[in-house]
Enzyme design. Structure first.
Site, mmCIF file in Angstrom:
data_model
loop_
_atom_site.group_PDB
_atom_site.id
_atom_site.type_symbol
_atom_site.label_atom_id
_atom_site.label_comp_id
_atom_site.label_asym_id
_atom_site.label_seq_id
_atom_site.Cartn_x
_atom_site.Cartn_y
_atom_site.Cartn_z
ATOM 1 C CB THR A 384 -25.983 -70.995 -2.117
ATOM 2 O OG1 THR A 384 -26.794 -70.084 -1.362
ATOM 3 C CG2 THR A 384 -25.951 -70.569 -3.578
ATOM 4 C CB SER A 388 -26.432 -78.942 6.900
ATOM 5 O OG SER A 388 -25.877 -77.633 6.982
ATOM 6 N N GLY A 389 -29.277 -78.119 7.121
ATOM 7 C CA GLY A 389 -30.235 -77.116 7.573
ATOM 8 C C GLY A 389 -31.317 -76.776 6.573
ATOM 9 N N GLY A 391 -31.180 -75.262 3.664
ATOM 10 C CA GLY A 391 -30.864 -75.582 2.273
ATOM 11 C C GLY A 391 -31.128 -77.023 1.928
ATOM 12 C CE1 TYR A 529 -27.409 -64.004 9.094
ATOM 13 C CE2 TYR A 529 -29.135 -63.175 10.535
ATOM 14 C CZ TYR A 529 -28.729 -64.014 9.525
ATOM 15 O OH TYR A 529 -29.626 -64.858 8.943
#
Length: 662
Positions: A384, A388-389, A391, A529
């Protein structure tokens, strides 16, 4: 000289045959099963001889007269000077019925054959196990005195030796080697047995602790270890002596070491910590058997013991032999070897090559496919937040390894760009546009995954939202906590619980949750977070306990700071040391391959320890970082720009707490 050898393809047998063939004019007949005929060329090559000197005779150890044909019996009749019987089970973990069939019935048929062909000498290779768990010194002329023969390995060795003594009509000699390990020069060995069972434990300790760190270990009885080259040389020499007063020889170490000293010797060879304090296992003898039996009858205790023993590759009953009570007198063997130069070397002299050979050739970890390809090829893997990044970097590695790689994200344009990027690299990926924060979309997505792919084998919950804002700046922004929890916790949970039934039905699967180092360090300014990730961590620990026995693995990665679009709005992070997305993806690869419960940096683990042991100190450190670093521009109400340049103190602290969120 003409020889007949059973067990010629075994660890000791191969070396003995090579030794016998070194004698001028010698011919060796060796027993083989018909199914192993194709191994003959390799054996001849190992022995450096021709088929005219090393002659296979096909049969079966458990058949009458070893199943030899009439022609072979006629060929061997009155023609064998030395009949060596080595074929046996030398493994304490072997099935009891198999040990009985090979060690006992096999010896019975061997003796019958030796009698039938009129061999001049029968040489039976027994073991010190024939003495059982004898309390005291066991001499070479002792046999009936053996006691505590309950273990099948001990009882079958004793029974096979009894058959030789009672049924042999030809002269015989019996050899009782100690615990045979690899060659004292090369370390070569063909299996894990005896002291090798403890090598994995030594290796684990070495991986966790520096070699100078003192440790606590066990002490026990004396363990009699002998290298295979000594056993072969001694047997060959004694077998060819014409006049010897004895017929049984202990091929043992005259100065055996205690269990603790043996383990320390191998620990030094492995450059691992040694046991500075050793607790004598004999103390366990004071615990009544009924109490020990009662404890082991408890399911949790039994399962924990089994799991630990399995993980370390230890037989369940190995601890019963730690207090081995028997010493072996070998004066007859010493007298027979006198003047030959053959003697058992001290373990200190050859422990290094033994360890080195095990670690390079026998370590069970070498035979486990530790490649990403071996773990995911042909399997369905969902990442999921894969557009980008972290994943996207993980999807690249997974697709490259042959996984059926699925990525999802909210932005269809980013998904299309990610798919193009992977396609340009020659990789295929399946994309789905999904908002994981929307529970209804999660449910529809799960239905699609099951309908189109039959579920997933590996789920990587990577999609996440991070908010860097102090609590004081969040009094009127409760929605920050709600939306962070919605994606990071509830979204991940909804997907996981939707896909778990398929994993349960398959009795395999893995869930990898990307958490944060902030959960371990309680990073200020990240209360929303960290709370969402901490909730996911806690749920994962509960789920892992529930599904531990059905093959589903859960791994939490407490990821340090990674340079992704998520942290771009925070300018202070432009100069802070971070992982690259590719480095973060490597942690996901590590999770897939090794399936640990948790992956965390040393600094993260230190954070947990400090918070547990000296929480006030941890609060001071975190408060210092809180006061030293400002809110992001988006979080500040006055638009103050004075923090754009980092001070020397800030740079020093962010280097010291590398990877931690500020």
């Amino acid at each position: 000289m003409q020889y007949f050898v059973t067990g010629a393809t075994g660890f000791i047998g191969k070396r003995l045959v090579k030794k016998l063939l070194a004698r001028k004019g010698s011919v060796v007949y060796f027993l083989m099963r018909e199914a192993s005929r194709d191994k003959v060329p390799a054996l001849l090559e190992y022995w450096e001889t021709s088929k005219t000197r090393a002659i296979p005779v096909f049969g079966d150890l458990r058949e009458p007269k070893l199943g030899l044909s009439k022609d072979d019996l006629k060929l061997l009749n009155k023609n064998i000077d030395h009949f060596f019987h080595l074929a046996a089970i030398y493994d304490m973990k072997a099935d009891a019925d198999l040990q009985m069939a090979v060690n006992v019935e096999g010896t019975h048929q061997t003796v019958a054959l030796a009698n039938a062909i009129g061999a001049k000498w029968l040489h039976h290779v027994s073991s010190i196990a024939a003495a059982g768990m004898f309390e005291g010194i066991f001499r070479e002329d002792m046999f009936d005195e053996a006691e505590n023969l309950d273990h099948p390995y001990f009882s079958t060795k004793h029974e096979s030796e009894k058959i030789v003594r009672e049924e042999a009509k030809v002269p015989f000699r019996i050899y009782r080697p100690g615990m045979v390990v690899g060659d004292s020069k090369t370390g070569e060995m063909d299996k894990i047995d005896g002291p090798y069972y403890f090598f994995k434990l030594i290796q684990r300790v070495r991986q966790m602790l520096p070699p100078w760190m003192p440790t606590i270990g066990i002490e026990g009885g004396r363990i009699n270890i002998v290298p295979v080259d000594y056993v072969v040389d001694a047997m060959d020499h004694i077998a060819h002596q014409e006049k010897l007063s004895a017929n049984c020889f202990h091929l043992t170490d005259p100065e055996p070491m205690r269990v603790g000293d043996v383990l320390n010797t191998f620990a030094r060879a492995a450059h691992a910590p040694t046991m500075s304090l050793r607790i004598n296992a004999a103390l366990l003898g004071f615990i009544p058997k009924s109490v020990k039996k009662g404890m082991l009858s408890l399911t949790p205790v039994r399962r924990v013991k089994h799991a630990i023993m399995k993980d370390l590759g230890l037989p369940d009953d190995i601890l019963d032999f730690v207090n081995y009570p028997t010493r072996f007198d070998n004066r007859d063997a010493a007298a027979a070897l006198k003047g030959s130069g053959i003697k058992c070397p001290h373990l200190d002299e050859y422990a290094a090559p033994i360890w080195d050979y095990w670690e390079r050739n026998l370590d069970p970890a070498l035979f486990i496919d530790r490649t990403l390809h071996g773990q995911v090829a042909g399997k369905v893997v969902l990442v999921t937040g894969g557009s980008s990044g972290i994943g996207l970097a993980a999807a690249h590695k997974l697709a490259e390894a042959g996984a059926i790689t699925i990525i999802c994200g909210r932005d269809e344009d980013k998904l299309a760009q990610a798919k193009k990027e992977l396609k340009d690299a020659g990789l295929d990926v399946i994309t789905y546009s999904v908002d994981v924060a929307d529970m209804a979309e999660c449910d529809r997505f799960v239905e699609l995954l099951i309908a189109n792919h039959g579920g997933v084998d590996v789920l990587v919950n990577n999609a996440g939202r991070s908010i860097r804002r102090g609590i004081e700046s969040s009094f009127d922004r409760f929605h920050d906590f709600e939306r962070t929890m919605q994606l990071n916790y509830f979204g991940a949970l909804r997907l996981t619980m939707g896909l778990l039934p398929h994993m349960i039905a398959q009795k395999r699967g893995q869930v990898i949750n990307i958490s944060s180092i902030g959960v371990l360090t309680n990073a200020p300014r990240f209360s929303a977070y960290v709370a969402s990730k901490a909730a996911l961590d806690a749920w994962t620990d509960c789920a892992a306990s529930e599904f531990a026995d059905i093959g589903i693995k859960f791994t939490t990665i407490n990821m340090p700071l990674v340079r992704t679009p998520m942290i771009a709005p925070t300018r202070i992070y432009q100069n802070v040391p971070t992982l690259s997305p590719e480095e973060a993806a490597d942690l996901i690869v590590q999770a897939v391959v090794y399936k640990p419960v948790r992956i965390a940096t040393r600094l993260g683990i230190l954070g947990v320890v400090v918070h547990a042991l000296v929480p006030r100190l941890a609060q001071i450190v975190m408060n210092t970082s809180f006061r030293m670093f400002p809110d992001s521009d988006a979080a500040k109400k006055d638009g103050d720009k004075k923090w754009l340049q980092m001070s020397a103190d800030q740079m020093a602290l962010q280097q010291l707490l590398r990877g931690i969120h500020f």
